[in-house]
Scaffold this active site. Structure first.
Site, PDB file in Angstrom:
ATOM      1  N   LYS A 192       0.976  -1.340   0.102  1.00  0.00           N
ATOM      2  CA  LYS A 192       0.046  -0.267   0.059  1.00  0.00           C
ATOM      3  C   LYS A 192       0.849   1.232  -0.153  1.00  0.00           C
ATOM      4  O   LYS A 192       2.005   1.364  -0.567  1.00  0.00           O
ATOM      5  CB  LYS A 192      -0.961  -0.020   0.977  1.00  0.00           C
ATOM      6  CG  LYS A 192      -1.808  -1.591   1.134  1.00  0.00           C
ATOM      7  CD  LYS A 192      -2.894  -1.447   1.984  1.00  0.00           C
ATOM      8  CE  LYS A 192      -3.660  -3.023   2.174  1.00  0.00           C
ATOM      9  NZ  LYS A 192      -4.711  -2.720   2.941  1.00  0.00           N
ATOM     10  N   HIS A 233      -8.641  -3.190  -6.181  1.00  0.00           N
ATOM     11  CA  HIS A 233      -8.571  -3.351  -4.510  1.00  0.00           C
ATOM     12  C   HIS A 233      -9.478  -2.411  -3.828  1.00  0.00           C
ATOM     13  O   HIS A 233     -10.042  -1.282  -4.517  1.00  0.00           O
ATOM     14  CB  HIS A 233      -7.016  -2.661  -4.240  1.00  0.00           C
ATOM     15  CG  HIS A 233      -6.854  -3.154  -2.712  1.00  0.00           C
ATOM     16  ND1 HIS A 233      -7.331  -2.278  -1.865  1.00  0.00           N
ATOM     17  CD2 HIS A 233      -6.074  -4.175  -2.210  1.00  0.00           C
ATOM     18  CE1 HIS A 233      -7.041  -3.127  -0.520  1.00  0.00           C
ATOM     19  NE2 HIS A 233      -6.340  -4.027  -0.728  1.00  0.00           N
ATOM     20  N   GLU A 254      -9.564  -0.545  -1.464  1.00  0.00           N
ATOM     21  CA  GLU A 254      -9.483   0.844  -1.143  1.00  0.00           C
ATOM     22  C   GLU A 254      -9.344   1.707  -2.484  1.00  0.00           C
ATOM     23  O   GLU A 254      -9.637   2.903  -2.368  1.00  0.00           O
ATOM     24  CB  GLU A 254      -7.847   0.747  -0.711  1.00  0.00           C
ATOM     25  CG  GLU A 254      -7.947   0.187   0.854  1.00  0.00           C
ATOM     26  CD  GLU A 254      -6.654  -0.324   1.284  1.00  0.00           C
ATOM     27  OE1 GLU A 254      -5.590  -0.109   0.684  1.00  0.00           O
ATOM     28  OE2 GLU A 254      -6.687  -1.240   2.362  1.00  0.00           O
ATOM     29  N   GLU A 302     -10.930 -10.711  -0.804  1.00  0.00           N
ATOM     30  CA  GLU A 302     -10.546  -9.769   0.139  1.00  0.00           C
ATOM     31  C   GLU A 302     -11.952  -9.121   0.729  1.00  0.00           C
ATOM     32  O   GLU A 302     -12.225  -8.023   0.428  1.00  0.00           O
ATOM     33  CB  GLU A 302      -9.384  -8.600  -0.070  1.00  0.00           C
ATOM     34  CG  GLU A 302      -8.343  -9.020  -0.586  1.00  0.00           C
ATOM     35  CD  GLU A 302      -7.228  -7.995  -0.411  1.00  0.00           C
ATOM     36  OE1 GLU A 302      -6.289  -8.234   0.324  1.00  0.00           O
ATOM     37  OE2 GLU A 302      -7.388  -6.915  -0.716  1.00  0.00           O
ATOM     38  N   GLY A 304      -7.044  -5.220   7.618  1.00  0.00           N
ATOM     39  CA  GLY A 304      -6.322  -4.179   8.375  1.00  0.00           C
ATOM     40  C   GLY A 304      -6.967  -4.463   9.598  1.00  0.00           C
ATOM     41  O   GLY A 304      -6.761  -3.602  10.657  1.00  0.00           O
ATOM     42  N   GLY A 345      -0.523  -5.918   5.987  1.00  0.00           N
ATOM     43  CA  GLY A 345       0.360  -5.477   6.990  1.00  0.00           C
ATOM     44  C   GLY A 345       1.655  -6.268   7.418  1.00  0.00           C
ATOM     45  O   GLY A 345       2.480  -5.878   7.506  1.00  0.00           O
TER      46      GLY A 345
HETATM   47  P1  13P Z   1      -4.098  -6.571   5.410  1.00  0.00           P
HETATM   48  O1  13P Z   1      -3.206  -7.833   5.500  1.00  0.00           O
HETATM   49  O2  13P Z   1      -3.260  -5.301   6.296  1.00  0.00           O
HETATM   50  O3  13P Z   1      -5.275  -6.857   6.451  1.00  0.00           O
HETATM   51  O4  13P Z   1      -4.226  -6.031   4.063  1.00  0.00           O
HETATM   52  C1  13P Z   1      -4.891  -6.768   3.450  1.00  0.00           C
HETATM   53  C2  13P Z   1      -5.110  -6.105   2.063  1.00  0.00           C
HETATM   54  O5  13P Z   1      -5.775  -5.405   1.718  1.00  0.00           O
HETATM   55  C3  13P Z   1      -3.744  -6.596   1.030  1.00  0.00           C
HETATM   56  O6  13P Z   1      -4.272  -6.113  -0.310  1.00  0.00           O
END
Ligand code: 13P
Length: 248
Positions: A12, A90, A92, A162, A168, A229
């Protein structure tokens, strides 16, 4: 058919040159024959990787080829700097940048045209899970992608489930919950091409760490992980890759 596992580290908007060196050194101490290891750093760091024996991916790609799109990066640009994969859609990007399912499908096509394999992310928000509507939500996300590509192109695509509530939060989906959705995704793909459904890898993402990775990767339809993470700590990420490689 046995599918080769894949572990993708999505940094990220994190990381720096020092971490590029640290992770490269940590990964170089292992021989990952049975897993494809992919790292997605921020675009400005991609060229800081020297000689490596893992693969690089972009975190996003434009749905256009070139032109006045300030801040965007084209698939041709990613290919030129050595990316073999790119994350597409993604959550996000979908949530914070308003990416639609149709745009995601266009991005998939732009990537494939340049020989880059898209990693298409899908997954439901908590509200949909609580309403038990996650499969409908995911089917809607998948539909434009599946109609945009032909069966041959579909085999180039990697999917990542996901669930947004797991990203997160430290609250990963259980292996059984994730397996159920992965199986559903594979069934949806098989309606377009049974052969592609057998071949494509479906990764799980959302609070993957070295404690839960082995149980997740042991599921029939989970072909690896998309790690956020835990990819920012070289020892955690390396351990997850070792587990996917079949080590204990
Ligand atoms: P985390 O492993 O921090 O939960 O993030 C997942 C993610 O969005 C990977 O693209």
């Amino acid at each position: 058919m046995a599918r080769k596992l894949m572990v993708v580290g999505n940094w990220k908007m994190n990381g720096c040159r020092q971490y590029v060196n640290e992770l490269t050194t940590a990964l170089s101490l292992h021989c990952f024959n049975s897993v494809d290891v992919v790292v997605c750093p921020p675009a400005c760091l991609i060229q800081s990787f020297g000689s490596i024996d893992f693969l690089l991916a972009g975190q996003d790609v434009s749905d256009c080829n070139d032109g006045a799109y300030t801040g965007d990066i084209s698939a041709a640009m990613l290919a030129e700097i050595g990316c073999e994969y790119v994350l597409v859609g993604h959550s996000e990007r979908r949530e914070m940048h308003g990416e639609t399912n149709q745009q995601v499908a266009q991005k998939v096509l732009r990537a494939i045209e340049q020989g880059i394999k898209p990693i298409v992310c899908v997954g439901e928000p908590l509200l949909m899970k609580e309403a038990k509507a996650e499969q409908d939500y995911i089917a809607e996300q998948l539909a434009p992608v599946l109609s945009a590509v032909n069966c041959e192109q579909l085999e180039q695509v990697v999917f990542a489930y996901e669930p947004i509530w797991a990203i997160g939060t430290g609250k990963s989906a259980s292996p059984e919950q994730a397996q159920c959705i992965h199986k559903f995704i594979r069934d949806v793909i098989s309606r377009k091409s049974e052969s592609a459904a057998e071949k494509v890898r479906i990764l799980y993402g959302g609070s993957v760490n070295f404690d839960n990775a082995q149980a997740l990767f042991a599921q029939d339809d989970i072909d690896g992980g998309l790690v956020g993470g835990a990819s920012l700590k070289s020892d955690s990420f390396t351990t997850i890759c070792r587990y996917a490689n079949g080590e204990h």
